[in-house]
Motif scaffolding. Structure first.
Motif, mmCIF file in Angstrom:
data_model
loop_
_atom_site.group_PDB
_atom_site.id
_atom_site.type_symbol
_atom_site.label_atom_id
_atom_site.label_comp_id
_atom_site.label_asym_id
_atom_site.label_seq_id
_atom_site.Cartn_x
_atom_site.Cartn_y
_atom_site.Cartn_z
ATOM 1 N N LEU A 176 3.758 -24.843 2.923
ATOM 2 C CA LEU A 176 2.389 -23.543 3.081
ATOM 3 C C LEU A 176 3.778 -22.101 2.511
ATOM 4 N N THR A 177 5.230 -21.903 3.176
ATOM 5 C CA THR A 177 5.425 -20.827 3.628
ATOM 6 C C THR A 177 6.036 -20.529 2.116
ATOM 7 N N ALA A 178 6.719 -21.336 1.703
ATOM 8 C CA ALA A 178 7.109 -21.201 0.592
ATOM 9 C C ALA A 178 6.430 -20.396 -0.777
ATOM 10 N N VAL A 179 5.333 -21.454 -1.228
ATOM 11 C CA VAL A 179 4.697 -20.744 -1.422
ATOM 12 C C VAL A 179 3.870 -19.281 -1.430
ATOM 13 N N GLY A 180 3.654 -19.067 -0.095
ATOM 14 C CA GLY A 180 3.479 -17.376 0.086
ATOM 15 C C GLY A 180 4.507 -16.150 -0.434
ATOM 16 N N LEU A 181 5.799 -16.532 -0.004
ATOM 17 C CA LEU A 181 6.653 -15.872 -0.076
ATOM 18 C C LEU A 181 6.609 -15.608 -2.221
ATOM 19 N N ALA A 182 6.324 -16.570 -2.175
ATOM 20 C CA ALA A 182 6.397 -16.575 -4.012
ATOM 21 C C ALA A 182 5.289 -15.778 -4.374
ATOM 22 N N LEU A 183 4.270 -15.852 -3.600
ATOM 23 C CA LEU A 183 3.378 -15.371 -4.199
ATOM 24 C C LEU A 183 3.071 -13.803 -3.815
ATOM 25 N N ALA A 184 3.179 -13.269 -2.791
ATOM 26 C CA ALA A 184 3.840 -11.896 -1.917
ATOM 27 C C ALA A 184 4.559 -11.623 -2.717
ATOM 28 N N GLY A 185 5.988 -11.296 -3.528
ATOM 29 C CA GLY A 185 6.912 -11.288 -3.977
ATOM 30 C C GLY A 185 6.598 -10.362 -4.829
ATOM 31 N N PRO A 186 5.542 -10.314 -5.965
ATOM 32 C CA PRO A 186 5.313 -8.630 -6.853
ATOM 33 C C PRO A 186 4.887 -8.140 -6.279
ATOM 34 N N GLY A 187 4.261 -8.141 -4.752
ATOM 35 C CA GLY A 187 3.490 -7.047 -4.037
ATOM 36 C C GLY A 187 5.200 -6.928 -3.326
ATOM 37 N N LEU A 188 5.350 -7.708 -2.542
ATOM 38 C CA LEU A 188 6.391 -6.402 -2.159
ATOM 39 C C LEU A 188 7.836 -5.909 -2.653
ATOM 40 N N THR A 189 7.707 -5.777 -4.096
ATOM 41 C CA THR A 189 8.479 -5.090 -4.748
ATOM 42 C C THR A 189 7.413 -3.832 -5.400
ATOM 43 N N HIS A 190 6.270 -3.804 -5.278
ATOM 44 C CA HIS A 190 6.011 -2.907 -5.604
ATOM 45 C C HIS A 190 5.663 -2.004 -4.214
ATOM 46 N N LEU A 191 5.340 -2.196 -3.291
ATOM 47 C CA LEU A 191 5.652 -1.860 -2.168
ATOM 48 C C LEU A 191 7.238 -1.025 -1.955
ATOM 49 N N CYS A 192 7.742 -2.071 -2.066
ATOM 50 C CA CYS A 192 9.149 -0.690 -2.082
ATOM 51 C C CYS A 192 9.427 0.327 -2.903
ATOM 52 N N GLY A 193 9.339 -0.282 -3.986
ATOM 53 C CA GLY A 193 9.006 0.601 -5.385
ATOM 54 C C GLY A 193 8.332 2.266 -4.513
ATOM 55 N N ARG A 194 6.686 1.428 -4.598
ATOM 56 C CA ARG A 194 6.126 2.989 -4.084
ATOM 57 C C ARG A 194 7.003 3.570 -2.467
ATOM 58 N N LEU A 195 7.479 2.566 -1.493
ATOM 59 C CA LEU A 195 8.183 3.094 -0.401
ATOM 60 C C LEU A 195 9.533 4.493 -1.009
ATOM 61 N N LEU A 196 10.081 4.207 -1.636
ATOM 62 C CA LEU A 196 11.482 4.617 -2.330
ATOM 63 C C LEU A 196 11.013 5.767 -2.536
ATOM 64 N N GLN A 197 9.767 6.395 -3.472
ATOM 65 C CA GLN A 197 9.157 7.677 -3.506
ATOM 66 C C GLN A 197 8.922 8.536 -2.851
ATOM 67 N N ALA A 198 8.327 8.171 -1.879
ATOM 68 C CA ALA A 198 7.545 8.652 -0.776
ATOM 69 C C ALA A 198 8.210 9.474 -0.239
ATOM 70 N N VAL A 199 7.673 11.293 0.492
ATOM 71 C CA VAL A 199 7.710 11.641 1.171
ATOM 72 C C VAL A 199 9.367 12.880 0.344
ATOM 73 N N ARG A 200 8.649 13.784 -0.307
ATOM 74 C CA ARG A 200 8.831 14.521 -1.131
ATOM 75 C C ARG A 200 10.460 14.106 -2.169
ATOM 76 N N PRO A 201 10.259 12.499 -3.243
ATOM 77 C CA PRO A 201 11.390 12.356 -3.893
ATOM 78 C C PRO A 201 12.033 12.925 -5.004
ATOM 79 N N GLY A 202 13.294 12.655 -4.921
ATOM 80 C CA GLY A 202 14.614 13.508 -5.791
ATOM 81 C C GLY A 202 13.541 12.567 -7.358
ATOM 82 N N ALA A 203 15.194 13.105 -8.267
ATOM 83 C CA ALA A 203 15.126 12.541 -9.548
ATOM 84 C C ALA A 203 15.042 11.140 -9.577
#
Length: 448
Positions: free
Chosen positions: A298-325
């Protein structure tokens, strides 16, 4: 016949990806044949043979996952305009992809059979340390049952082609919601005759621009739009291989977190049950109980399901707080490609956590890893890495038009390289500690 022709004229990079499927299917087929040989050599212990056969489901699933990733990245079986008139619609292209996968896996199974027969001494060849020896998993002095051997070898092509057909099946398109502004603008210009270039006679936007054609979607700088599909055409939003819009978050993150939490909870509560039936792991290792292994899965399946959401969250955090180009470009690319590379990242994270738990168990166990256990672990890890590399290469190929447009607009190459390095560093900074933490929690009940 069409599948054979597409295989023969494919690009060398596509052939290399198909060779990885051949290698994975060969390894899985060899493990299945070794389980058959163990059953022939130990007829008095059918439970052990059944357990070995059950553990072959893990590399079989990894092989099917890699086959799906390779089939999605195959440019020869992607739907194109005009192919439906020739009888090559989405359903026919899906059948071609499944047939190509079946051919690759069948070739790998044939290689596994030849290697197994050579190690048993049934085929002539150069000397080998186990050549002709009555090894426990080879059953050299036993006759192989032909129906059982063919059934085991046919399992890999059947499962892989079925997985490809299920993943690439034609989906019912969904019509996008109507936009009030676009409707009002289209009504205002319905009675105007557009010119050949798509611009209306009164200086407005003509029918060609409203329909989204390449001639009407030119910007002031002369750059054509990437998507030439009509604006009101239905799109299959539920296609997992299609990149999501940057502003749309994947929907699997809550489910992945829930399944991950359920798996860790099952492991924690089942790890303390001392009177439960002990389950044997590959390599002679033992776990506290069978529910612990269920929680691990179940832990392995949960990680596989959460991967796209975590990647999307990582991209959102990258452009937070006045991002540059650089930060803005890296974050938007991660958000757009979360649906494509997020799932392979989650699967690789699950495989790494499982490897950490196995190493922790091996440190406490008196036995050692055998060659078949090492082969199975290497096969699963190799399939996870190959699927991630395939998804990354495919995402890079899909960004070729965007990268060329940025260069025409004057973006220096250092900005593009810095954005790529920043994306890799951000993903590593998020997934590496997460993998270590989950692997530690997953291995904790197994090491008590």
């Amino acid at each position: 016949m069409l599948a054979l022709r597409l295989t023969r004229v494919a690009h060398p990079a596509v052939q290399l990806r198909r060779l990885t499927v051949v290698a994975a299917s060969a390894g899985t087929g060899f493990l299945l044949l070794c389980s058959l040989g163990h059953a022939l050599g130990h007829p008095a212990d059918p439970s052990a043979a059944l357990l070995r056969l059950a553990w072959c489901a893990v590399p079989l699933a990894a092989t099917a996952y890699l086959a799906v990733a390779v089939a999605r990245s195959d440019p020869g079986t992607r739907p194109r305009g005009g192919l439906s008139a020739l009888g090559l619609g989405p359903a026919r292209l899906m059948a071609v992809s499944a047939a190509t996968t079946a051919l690759s896996c069948a070739f790998g199974a044939l290689l596994a059979l030849l290697l197994f027969l050579w190690l048993r001494g049934d085929l002539p060849g150069p000397p080998f340390p186990f050549h002709g020896a009555p090894h426990a998993v080879l059953a050299a002095r036993k006759r192989l049952p032909v129906p059982g051997t063919l059934l085991l070898l046919a399992t890999v092509p059947a499962v892989a082609s079925a997985a490809v057909a299920a993943a690439l099946r034609p989906r019912e398109p969904k019509a996008p919601p109507a936009r009030a502004a676009g409707t009002a603008r289209g009504t205002a210009h319905d009675d105007r005759e557009p010119h050949a270039d798509g611009i209306g006679t009164a200086g407005g936007i003509g029918t060609a621009e409203r329909n989204g054609t390449a001639e009407g979607n030119r910007t002031a700088g002369g750059i054509e739009a990437v998507d030439a599909r009509p604006a009101d055409a239905p799109v299959a939003d539920d296609d997992p291989g299609r990149p999501l819009p940057p502003d749309r978050s994947p929907t699997g993150l809550p489910w992945g977190i829930a399944v991950l939490a359920a798996g860790l909870t099952v492991e924690t509560y089942a790890g303390g049950a001392g009177d439960a039936a002990r389950a044997v792991l590959p390599g002679g290792l033992t776990a506290g109980s069978a529910p612990v292994l269920a929680g691990w899965l179940l832990t392995a399946v949960g990680l596989a399901l959460a991967g796209p959401g975590l990647t999307h969250l990582c991209g959102r955090l990258l452009q937070a707080v006045r991002p540059g180009a650089v930060r803005l470009l890296a974050g938007r690319v991660l958000m757009a490609e979360a649906g494509r590379i997020g799932s392979p990242l989650g699967v690789l994270c699950a495989v790494a956590s499982a490897a950490f738990a196995m190493i922790a168990l091996h440190g406490r166990a008196s036995g050692r890893f055998g060659p078949l256990t090492a082969l199975g672990a290497l096969l699963v890890a190799g399939c996870a890495v190959a699927a991630l590399v395939t998804a990354a290469v495919e995402a890079r190929q899909l960004r070729v038009g965007t990268t060329a447009a940025l260069r025409r607009l004057g973006a220096p190459a250092t900005v593009l390289r810095s954005a790529a390095a920043l994306r890799s560093a951000a993903l590593l900074a998020l997934f590496a500690p997460l993998t270590w933490a989950i692997a530690t929690l997953a291995a904790l009940p197994l090491t008590r």
